[in-house]
Write a protein that holds these residues in place. Structure first.
Motif, PDB file in Angstrom:
ATOM      1  N   HIS A  52      -3.969  -4.701  -8.631  1.00 45.05           N
ATOM      2  CA  HIS A  52      -4.503  -6.034  -8.932  1.00 45.05           C
ATOM      3  C   HIS A  52      -3.714  -7.052  -8.103  1.00 45.05           C
ATOM      4  N   HIS A  53      -4.180  -7.288  -6.894  1.00 42.55           N
ATOM      5  CA  HIS A  53      -3.437  -8.130  -5.961  1.00 42.55           C
ATOM      6  C   HIS A  53      -3.288  -9.581  -6.406  1.00 42.55           C
ATOM      7  N   PRO A  54      -4.277 -10.207  -7.060  1.00 40.73           N
ATOM      8  CA  PRO A  54      -4.057 -11.609  -7.470  1.00 40.73           C
ATOM      9  C   PRO A  54      -2.805 -11.799  -8.325  1.00 40.73           C
ATOM     10  N   TYR A  55      -2.507 -10.833  -9.187  1.00 43.52           N
ATOM     11  CA  TYR A  55      -1.277 -10.916  -9.983  1.00 43.52           C
ATOM     12  C   TYR A  55      -0.057 -10.911  -9.068  1.00 43.52           C
ATOM     13  N   LEU A  56      -0.074 -10.047  -8.063  1.00 41.84           N
ATOM     14  CA  LEU A  56       1.073  -9.957  -7.160  1.00 41.84           C
ATOM     15  C   LEU A  56       1.192 -11.203  -6.284  1.00 41.84           C
ATOM     16  N   ALA A  74       5.271  -4.777  -9.089  1.00 43.28           N
ATOM     17  CA  ALA A  74       5.809  -6.074  -9.506  1.00 43.28           C
ATOM     18  C   ALA A  74       7.320  -6.000  -9.684  1.00 43.28           C
ATOM     19  N   MET A  75       7.791  -4.928 -10.285  1.00 46.72           N
ATOM     20  CA  MET A  75       9.229  -4.793 -10.500  1.00 46.72           C
ATOM     21  C   MET A  75       9.970  -4.565  -9.188  1.00 46.72           C
ATOM     22  N   LYS A  76       9.339  -3.856  -8.252  1.00 48.20           N
ATOM     23  CA  LYS A  76       9.959  -3.682  -6.934  1.00 48.20           C
ATOM     24  C   LYS A  76      10.080  -5.025  -6.221  1.00 48.20           C
ATOM     25  N   ILE A  77       9.035  -5.854  -6.314  1.00 45.18           N
ATOM     26  CA  ILE A  77       9.092  -7.183  -5.701  1.00 45.18           C
ATOM     27  C   ILE A  77      10.188  -8.010  -6.355  1.00 45.18           C
ATOM     28  N   ARG A  78      10.237  -7.979  -7.676  1.00 41.85           N
ATOM     29  CA  ARG A  78      11.272  -8.749  -8.383  1.00 41.85           C
ATOM     30  C   ARG A  78      12.674  -8.258  -8.023  1.00 41.85           C
ATOM     31  N   GLN A  79      12.795  -6.966  -7.768  1.00 40.22           N
ATOM     32  CA  GLN A  79      14.105  -6.400  -7.453  1.00 40.22           C
ATOM     33  C   GLN A  79      14.561  -6.779  -6.049  1.00 40.22           C
ATOM     34  N   GLY A 133      11.410  -9.084   4.930  1.00 38.25           N
ATOM     35  CA  GLY A 133      11.008  -9.962   6.012  1.00 38.25           C
ATOM     36  C   GLY A 133       9.516 -10.135   6.174  1.00 38.25           C
ATOM     37  N   HIS A 134       8.714  -9.309   5.479  1.00 38.65           N
ATOM     38  CA  HIS A 134       7.261  -9.364   5.676  1.00 38.65           C
ATOM     39  C   HIS A 134       6.622  -8.499   4.594  1.00 38.65           C
ATOM     40  N   PHE A 135       5.415  -8.876   4.182  1.00 38.42           N
ATOM     41  CA  PHE A 135       4.611  -8.057   3.283  1.00 38.42           C
ATOM     42  C   PHE A 135       3.328  -7.644   3.984  1.00 38.42           C
ATOM     43  N   GLN A 136       2.793  -6.500   3.556  1.00 39.69           N
ATOM     44  CA  GLN A 136       1.461  -6.073   3.974  1.00 39.69           C
ATOM     45  C   GLN A 136       0.718  -5.538   2.754  1.00 39.69           C
ATOM     46  N   ILE A 137      -0.618  -5.595   2.828  1.00 37.20           N
ATOM     47  CA  ILE A 137      -1.436  -5.187   1.693  1.00 37.20           C
ATOM     48  C   ILE A 137      -2.639  -4.374   2.153  1.00 37.20           C
ATOM     49  N   ALA A 138      -3.135  -3.564   1.229  1.00 41.59           N
ATOM     50  CA  ALA A 138      -4.403  -2.842   1.367  1.00 41.59           C
ATOM     51  C   ALA A 138      -4.716  -2.243   0.006  1.00 41.59           C
ATOM     52  N   GLY A 139      -5.989  -1.992  -0.235  1.00 36.78           N
ATOM     53  CA  GLY A 139      -6.367  -1.323  -1.467  1.00 36.78           C
ATOM     54  C   GLY A 139      -5.892   0.123  -1.479  1.00 36.78           C
ATOM     55  N   VAL A 140      -5.572   0.599  -2.661  1.00 36.83           N
ATOM     56  CA  VAL A 140      -5.135   1.991  -2.854  1.00 36.83           C
ATOM     57  C   VAL A 140      -6.163   2.681  -3.759  1.00 36.83           C
ATOM     58  N   TYR A 169       0.842  -1.204   0.000  1.00 36.00           N
ATOM     59  CA  TYR A 169       0.000   0.000   0.000  1.00 36.00           C
ATOM     60  C   TYR A 169       0.873   1.248   0.000  1.00 36.00           C
ATOM     61  N   HIS A 170       1.800   1.323   0.931  1.00 31.79           N
ATOM     62  CA  HIS A 170       2.683   2.490   0.988  1.00 31.79           C
ATOM     63  C   HIS A 170       3.567   2.562  -0.256  1.00 31.79           C
ATOM     64  N   CYS A 171       4.065   1.430  -0.695  1.00 30.19           N
ATOM     65  CA  CYS A 171       4.950   1.410  -1.862  1.00 30.19           C
ATOM     66  C   CYS A 171       4.236   1.907  -3.109  1.00 30.19           C
ATOM     67  N   GLN A 172       2.979   1.526  -3.278  1.00 30.88           N
ATOM     68  CA  GLN A 172       2.229   1.988  -4.447  1.00 30.88           C
ATOM     69  C   GLN A 172       2.043   3.500  -4.423  1.00 30.88           C
ATOM     70  N   ILE A 173       1.730   4.046  -3.265  1.00 29.64           N
ATOM     71  CA  ILE A 173       1.498   5.489  -3.165  1.00 29.64           C
ATOM     72  C   ILE A 173       2.782   6.275  -3.420  1.00 29.64           C
ATOM     73  N   VAL A 174       3.892   5.801  -2.906  1.00 32.38           N
ATOM     74  CA  VAL A 174       5.152   6.539  -3.027  1.00 32.38           C
ATOM     75  C   VAL A 174       5.838   6.292  -4.362  1.00 32.38           C
ATOM     76  N   GLU A 175       5.834   5.020  -4.823  1.00 31.66           N
ATOM     77  CA  GLU A 175       6.685   4.652  -5.952  1.00 31.66           C
ATOM     78  C   GLU A 175       5.956   3.965  -7.090  1.00 31.66           C
ATOM     79  N   GLY A 176       4.961   3.130  -6.777  1.00 39.29           N
ATOM     80  CA  GLY A 176       4.328   2.325  -7.810  1.00 39.29           C
ATOM     81  C   GLY A 176       5.257   1.244  -8.331  1.00 39.29           C
ATOM     82  N   ASP A 177       4.908   0.688  -9.515  1.00 40.95           N
ATOM     83  CA  ASP A 177       5.753  -0.322 -10.167  1.00 40.95           C
ATOM     84  C   ASP A 177       6.001  -1.502  -9.231  1.00 40.95           C
TER      85      ASP A 177
END
Length: 266
Positions: free
Chosen positions: A222-226, A190-195, A203-210, A180-188
């Protein structure tokens, strides 16, 4: 298959906090997280975890005076003794709750200070926390938080967090990657996860709609893709569900909004 933990500070807020353990278990959650446990005896919380077959996966170290607006002490010069005492208190809870992770909130920049001017304080405090936590087999997590929700917060970006983890140099200091925070600040995302996931520093993930921070099937991500991407990359950790139900504190608001989760519990 992702493992999801209910954040009991935000979910099931139509019932008292101590009743949320049973509610989460009834909905199929196997893990829980929350912000702060310190209003209740650790033994009481441990009893609820055991009674409902739940694992405590995360909670936060004391943040200072939360009601006065403080959001962590790690970056605040002159508060080092208070930071250490609070972290030692958190470790006591972690031992009783068998919780393997503690999130250390960085804090808001003090008036007149810059990120550069408080960086040494932040790094030194985290090194102290890492050493204390290592003796207990606990990971210390740091989390970039967007400044729209928390103006003035010291830590905002993934690259900033990973650079700090590398500088601290302790294997039990990791990044709490809140998408959630990553999308608001940076987006992208899937590529951030891959990086960053292959580095071993997440060490941990968290989620929420944006943008509203509601259920993850509401909004622009689109969380199912992630989730499938995390499976592909071999993530076997937890995903914390740190969102506010769209129906607020209406009866059964959390349970009624879990349609997004059902396919991932099968």
């Amino acid at each position: 298959m992702p493992r999801f933990a209910a954040n009991l500070s935000l979910l099931y807020n139509d019932v008292d906090f101590l009743d949320r353990f049973a509610a989460a278990a009834a909905d199929g959650f196997l893990g829980v997280e929350f912000l702060f446990p310190y209003a209740w005896p650790a033994e009481q919380l441990a009893g609820l975890l055991k009674a409902h077959g739940l694992q405590q996966v995360l909670f936060n170290a004391p943040p200072g005076d939360w009601e006065a607006g403080e959001r962590g002490l790690a970056c605040r010069p002159g508060r080092e003794a208070e930071f250490r005492a609070g972290f030692e208190r958190a470790l006591g809870y972690a031992r009783v709750l068998a919780c393997p992770r503690i999130h250390v909130m960085a804090g808001l920049l003090p008036a007149g200070e810059t990120r550069d001017s408080v960086r040494a304080t932040y790094v030194a405090n985290l090194k102290v926390a890492a050493a204390l936590a290592a003796e207990a087999g606990v990971d210390v997590l740091i989390e970039p938080i967007n400044e729209r929700d928390m103006p003035g917060f010291f830590l905002n970006r993934q690259d900033q967090a990973h650079a700090l983890v590398a500088e601290i140099g302790a294997p039990n200091v990791k990044v709490q990657m809140d998408l959630y925070h990553c999308q608001i600040v940076e987006g992208d995302l899937a590529m951030k996860i891959r990086q960053y996931l292959p580095t071993g520093r997440v060490g941990h993930f968290q989620i929420a709609g944006v943008p509203e921070r509601h259920e993850p099937d509401i909004g622009e991500i689109h969380h199912p893709y992630l989730f499938r991407l995390l499976d592909t990359l071999g993530w076997d950790g937890w995903i914390g569900c740190e969102y506010r139900p769209a129906r607020g504190s209406a009866p059964h608001a959390t349970s009624d909004g879990l349609g997004w989760l059902r396919p991932w519990l099968d």
